[in-house]
Scaffold this active site. Structure first.
Site, mmCIF file in Angstrom:
data_model
loop_
_atom_site.group_PDB
_atom_site.id
_atom_site.type_symbol
_atom_site.label_atom_id
_atom_site.label_comp_id
_atom_site.label_asym_id
_atom_site.label_seq_id
_atom_site.Cartn_x
_atom_site.Cartn_y
_atom_site.Cartn_z
ATOM 1 N N GLY A 81 0.983 -1.095 -0.175
ATOM 2 C CA GLY A 81 0.161 0.006 0.098
ATOM 3 C C GLY A 81 0.741 1.503 0.275
ATOM 4 N N ASN B 109 3.415 0.362 10.333
ATOM 5 C CA ASN B 109 4.158 -0.208 8.693
ATOM 6 C C ASN B 109 5.524 -0.177 8.332
ATOM 7 O OD1 ASN B 109 1.651 1.330 9.240
ATOM 8 N ND2 ASN B 109 0.865 0.282 7.219
ATOM 9 N N HIS C 101 2.763 -8.298 7.302
ATOM 10 C CA HIS C 101 4.320 -7.115 7.772
ATOM 11 C C HIS C 101 4.994 -8.788 8.561
ATOM 12 C CE1 HIS C 101 2.395 -2.960 7.639
ATOM 13 N NE2 HIS C 101 1.847 -3.875 7.615
ATOM 14 N N GLU D 124 -4.315 1.847 10.362
ATOM 15 C CA GLU D 124 -4.560 2.775 9.097
ATOM 16 C C GLU D 124 -6.092 2.563 8.678
ATOM 17 O OE1 GLU D 124 -1.763 0.497 6.598
ATOM 18 O OE2 GLU D 124 -2.956 0.118 5.637
HETATM 19 P P1 FAE Z 1 10.308 -8.748 -0.154
HETATM 20 O O1 FAE Z 1 10.332 -7.240 -0.497
HETATM 21 O O2 FAE Z 1 9.563 -9.090 0.823
HETATM 22 O O3 FAE Z 1 11.248 -9.524 -0.925
HETATM 23 C C1 FAE Z 1 12.155 -10.568 -0.974
HETATM 24 C C2 FAE Z 1 12.129 -11.261 -2.038
HETATM 25 O O4 FAE Z 1 12.925 -11.544 -1.952
HETATM 26 C C3 FAE Z 1 10.938 -11.231 -2.647
HETATM 27 O O5 FAE Z 1 10.778 -10.871 -4.242
HETATM 28 C C4 FAE Z 1 10.367 -13.196 -3.228
HETATM 29 O O6 FAE Z 1 10.176 -13.337 -4.125
HETATM 30 C C5 FAE Z 1 12.479 -12.927 -2.987
HETATM 31 N N1 FAE Z 1 12.685 -14.280 -2.551
HETATM 32 C C6 FAE Z 1 12.320 -15.540 -1.286
HETATM 33 N N2 FAE Z 1 12.346 -16.682 -1.707
HETATM 34 C C7 FAE Z 1 13.608 -16.204 -2.895
HETATM 35 C C8 FAE Z 1 14.506 -17.588 -2.632
HETATM 36 N N3 FAE Z 1 14.639 -18.436 -2.235
HETATM 37 N N4 FAE Z 1 15.395 -16.967 -3.998
HETATM 38 C C9 FAE Z 1 14.877 -16.057 -4.704
HETATM 39 N N5 FAE Z 1 14.538 -15.423 -4.184
HETATM 40 C C10 FAE Z 1 13.166 -15.515 -3.748
HETATM 41 O O7 FAE Z 1 11.111 -8.954 1.878
HETATM 42 N N6 FAE Z 1 4.359 -2.005 4.152
HETATM 43 C C11 FAE Z 1 4.217 -1.347 4.882
HETATM 44 O O8 FAE Z 1 5.287 -0.623 5.566
HETATM 45 N N7 FAE Z 1 3.528 -0.123 4.118
HETATM 46 C C12 FAE Z 1 2.684 -0.635 3.277
HETATM 47 O O9 FAE Z 1 1.743 0.132 2.874
HETATM 48 C C13 FAE Z 1 2.538 -1.845 3.066
HETATM 49 N N8 FAE Z 1 1.177 -2.348 2.574
HETATM 50 C C14 FAE Z 1 1.455 -4.081 2.067
HETATM 51 C C15 FAE Z 1 0.302 -4.442 1.646
HETATM 52 C C16 FAE Z 1 0.629 -5.782 1.486
HETATM 53 C C17 FAE Z 1 -1.014 -6.406 0.658
HETATM 54 C C18 FAE Z 1 1.813 -6.753 1.327
HETATM 55 C C19 FAE Z 1 1.707 -8.168 1.038
HETATM 56 C C20 FAE Z 1 2.444 -5.808 2.463
HETATM 57 C C21 FAE Z 1 2.588 -4.544 2.188
HETATM 58 N N9 FAE Z 1 4.122 -4.292 3.513
HETATM 59 C C22 FAE Z 1 3.703 -2.982 3.510
HETATM 60 C C23 FAE Z 1 5.260 -4.729 4.045
HETATM 61 C C24 FAE Z 1 5.629 -4.891 3.260
HETATM 62 O O10 FAE Z 1 5.665 -4.859 1.801
HETATM 63 C C25 FAE Z 1 6.893 -5.989 4.012
HETATM 64 O O11 FAE Z 1 7.777 -6.063 4.820
HETATM 65 C C26 FAE Z 1 8.490 -5.372 2.304
HETATM 66 O O12 FAE Z 1 8.180 -6.051 1.496
HETATM 67 C C27 FAE Z 1 9.740 -6.833 2.906
HETATM 68 O O13 FAE Z 1 11.087 -6.262 3.230
HETATM 69 P P2 FAE Z 1 11.780 -6.990 2.871
HETATM 70 O O14 FAE Z 1 13.746 -7.259 2.203
HETATM 71 O O15 FAE Z 1 11.791 -7.591 3.917
#
Ligand code: FAE
Length: 550
Positions: A166, A529, A491, A406
């Site tokens: 979001g 968030n 999250h 939120e």
């Molecule tokens: P992340 O962004 O999940 O990236 C990890 C990446 O690693 C992904 O692209 C995976 O596909 C990839 N991956 C996983 N395993 C493997 C593997 N074995 N080999 C290769 N690639 C792999 O991690 N947070 C906010 O602060 N504000 C918001 O408004 C908000 N809204 C959200 C709404 C939704 C619907 C969702 C799902 C999440 C939301 N979040 C929000 C949470 C936020 O997107 C999340 O905390 C971060 O994306 C996490 O960041 P990381 O770098 O930990």
């Protein structure tokens, strides 16, 4: 079959950019006046380099392209290091047969979910029925990973969670950050790394005058009014969605994305996702290559560093090749769940046997719980709602149950009279990952009953608002008769906690050259968030790693 057609189209048009129909990134930036601190380049550059080949040797390999991975890649590249990013999801830079990269929210197709035959909407019910739909199995952008006690939503693709989230870009209150990560110098975070992260992410603020009359934010004004009337504090929340672009959507002069309900299956316009900020800048250095649809399966010490095995997937999820690459340094940035699962499995199977016991511990859901309230007929929330939240109710100082809620949109395209909220609460429970040698899978032991403390904290806000407004909870949004959306999280946090599973900068104990740099470092809660905190912490850690280790 629809997904096959999409797949074929994507294969046939590998260089197409997200801004189909002549709306290029450059025009997007020019039109919106965006000046990011990091350079932005076209998605074409992200996708153009050849993927890793079997037998390659690289100085630095980053697993995952979300916030942690994007920061690591950019800063390493700027320091002169060649970086390979391995990402299991697709590179979302080519339009499908309908001319869009991402599918419409109300008409989801295979592009919506990661390898499912049916959608699994977070708010999946309405007026007594499920509105999930059958879809073609495809490597879609949103994963709903089910661990029995909890479903964890995660982004899949180049840009990770930034593709589906979001966009709410919230810096926590300093005292809350200091309580969550006491080993980190909060002064440095607030003077250097949070500002650096906010600038590079392209965080922007809503025009408060516009907000007061914008049709698409009626739901937020109603939510604010109800909070105020019950004596709760509230705050505007910055976002990475370009609010100037949104103004044009509202005025009818730009193609709608936030105002077309786009968010959890990707935004075709308007959002500064990581592919347009950190990853774009990383690719522009010429020192970063990204291998999409490559999933890391094992990491083990080997000659010259670490041997990283990966499966190359096709868009049905089938393995089409297995590759082994040698990397001097490996950065785990697969997200809280992805990183924890990999490391727990590596320890259990003897690939990285010396990883400490703290690996796999202290996982939390950021206290997430959702709920809807039924408003009176004179308090409609609007048939046009921006999918980007911009306002939160701040009740974190309540010692009886801290919560930051939120005011969430419910962009159904018609007046529903629903006020929807995603509350972040101070849930004290923490789960652990464990390896099941029978199935070869990693489990997470989160218990559904543990969400009661989050519900209790949310009730301290919404029971009071309901009493004041003479309203009730909706019981038809999360099941046939179910008030609380308490069985999923957006999250995921923790699993490889900073200064416990790693040193104070994310270096994994026992394995020089292995690092954790994503949400796994944060012990289960951020009070708001999480992505700005994940980004800022990654900025802090990579700066130290580059200075001391390279
Ligand atoms: P992340 O962004 O999940 O990236 C990890 C990446 O690693 C992904 O692209 C995976 O596909 C990839 N991956 C996983 N395993 C493997 C593997 N074995 N080999 C290769 N690639 C792999 O991690 N947070 C906010 O602060 N504000 C918001 O408004 C908000 N809204 C959200 C709404 C939704 C619907 C969702 C799902 C999440 C939301 N979040 C929000 C949470 C936020 O997107 C999340 O905390 C971060 O994306 C996490 O960041 P990381 O770098 O930990």
């Amino acid at each position: 079959m629809r997904s096959r057609t999409v797949r074929e189209f994507l294969y046939e048009n590998p260089g197409r950019t997200r801004y189909a129909g002549g709306f290029t990134r450059r025009r997007f930036l020019a039109a919106t006046g965006v000046t990011l601190a990091v350079a932005t380049v076209g998605s074409r550059a992200l996708a153009s380099a050849a993927p890793l080949a079997d037998g390659d040797t690289v100085p630095a390999l980053v697993i995952g392209s979300g916030y942690g991975g994007a920061v690591a890649a950019l800063r390493l590249a700027q320091a002169g290091v060649d970086v390979a990013i391995v990402e299991m999801g697709m590179s979302w830079d080519a339009p499908g047969p309908d001319g869009r990269v991402f599918c419409p929210v109300l008409k989801p197709d295979g592009r919506s979910y990661w390898l499912r035959e049916r959608t699994d909407q977070p708010v999946g019910y309405f007026m007594g029925g499920s509105y999930n739909k059958d879809i073609d199995r495809y490597t879609g952008v949103l994963d709903s990973e089910d661990f029995g006690g909890i479903r964890v939503y995660q982004g899949r693709g180049v840009g990770g969670g930034s593709l589906v989230n979001g966009g709410m870009a919230v810096t926590p209150k300093r005292e809350n950050f200091a309580a969550i990560l006491p080993s980190v110098n909060a002064e440095e975070m607030y003077s250097t790394y949070y500002p650096r992260a906010n600038t590079a992410l392209g965080v922007n603020h809503i025009d408060k005058t516009w907000f007061e009359s914008a049709e698409c934010y009626q739901f937020a004004r109603v939510g604010r009014k109800h909070a105020e009337r019950s004596g709760f504090g509230w705050t505007f929340v910055p976002n990475v969605y370009d609010f100037e672009y949104m103004k044009k959507e509202q005025a009818g002069t730009a193609t709608r994305s936030a105002l077309a309900g786009e968010v959890i299956y990707g935004n075709n316009y308007g959002k500064r996702s990581l592919d347009r900020t950190y990853l774009g800048a990383a690719a522009a250095t010429g020192k970063v290559r990204i291998s999409p649809l490559h999933k890391v399966t094992t990491v083990t010490p080997g000659a010259g560093g670490y041997r990283v095995e990966m499966a190359q997937l096709d868009s049905s999820g089938k393995t089409v090749a297995v590759k082994n690459v040698t990397a001097q340094r490996v950065f785990f940035a697969a997200g809280s769940v992805g990183t924890s699962k990999l490391l727990v499995a590596m320890r259990a199977t003897g690939k990285l046997p010396d990883l400490p016991g703290a690996v796999g511990q202290k996982w939390g859901n950021n206290g997430n719980v959702m709920v809807g309230r039924a408003n009176h007929m004179w308090d409609g929330t609007g048939s046009l709602q921006s999918s980007m939240p911009c306002l939160g109710i701040d009740n974190w100082a309540d010692p009886g149950g801290p919560a930051f809620a939120e005011v969430a949109p419910f962009p159904a395209g018609l007046e529903t009279y629903v006020s929807l909220y995603l509350a972040i609460t101070k849930n004290p429970n923490r789960a652990a990952f464990s390896f099941d040698s029978g199935t070869g899978k990693v489990n997470l032991n989160w218990q559904k009953s543990w969400n009661q403390s989050s519900i209790n904290a949310a009730k301290r806000i919404f029971d009071k608002i309901n009493a004041k407004e003479g309203t009730i909870y909706r019981t038809d949004l999360f099941g046939v008769t179910k008030t609380w959306g308490d069985d999923f999280t957006y999250h995921p946090l923790g699993g490889c906690v900073l200064n416990e599973a790693t040193d104070n900068y994310g270096r994994l104990h026992g394995y020089p050259g292995l690092y954790v740099i994503d949400g796994a470092l944060i012990p289960g809660n951020t009070s708001v968030n999480p992505f700005v905190t994940i980004t800022a912490l990654a900025e802090r850690n990579i700066e130290r790693i580059i200075a001391d280790d390279l």
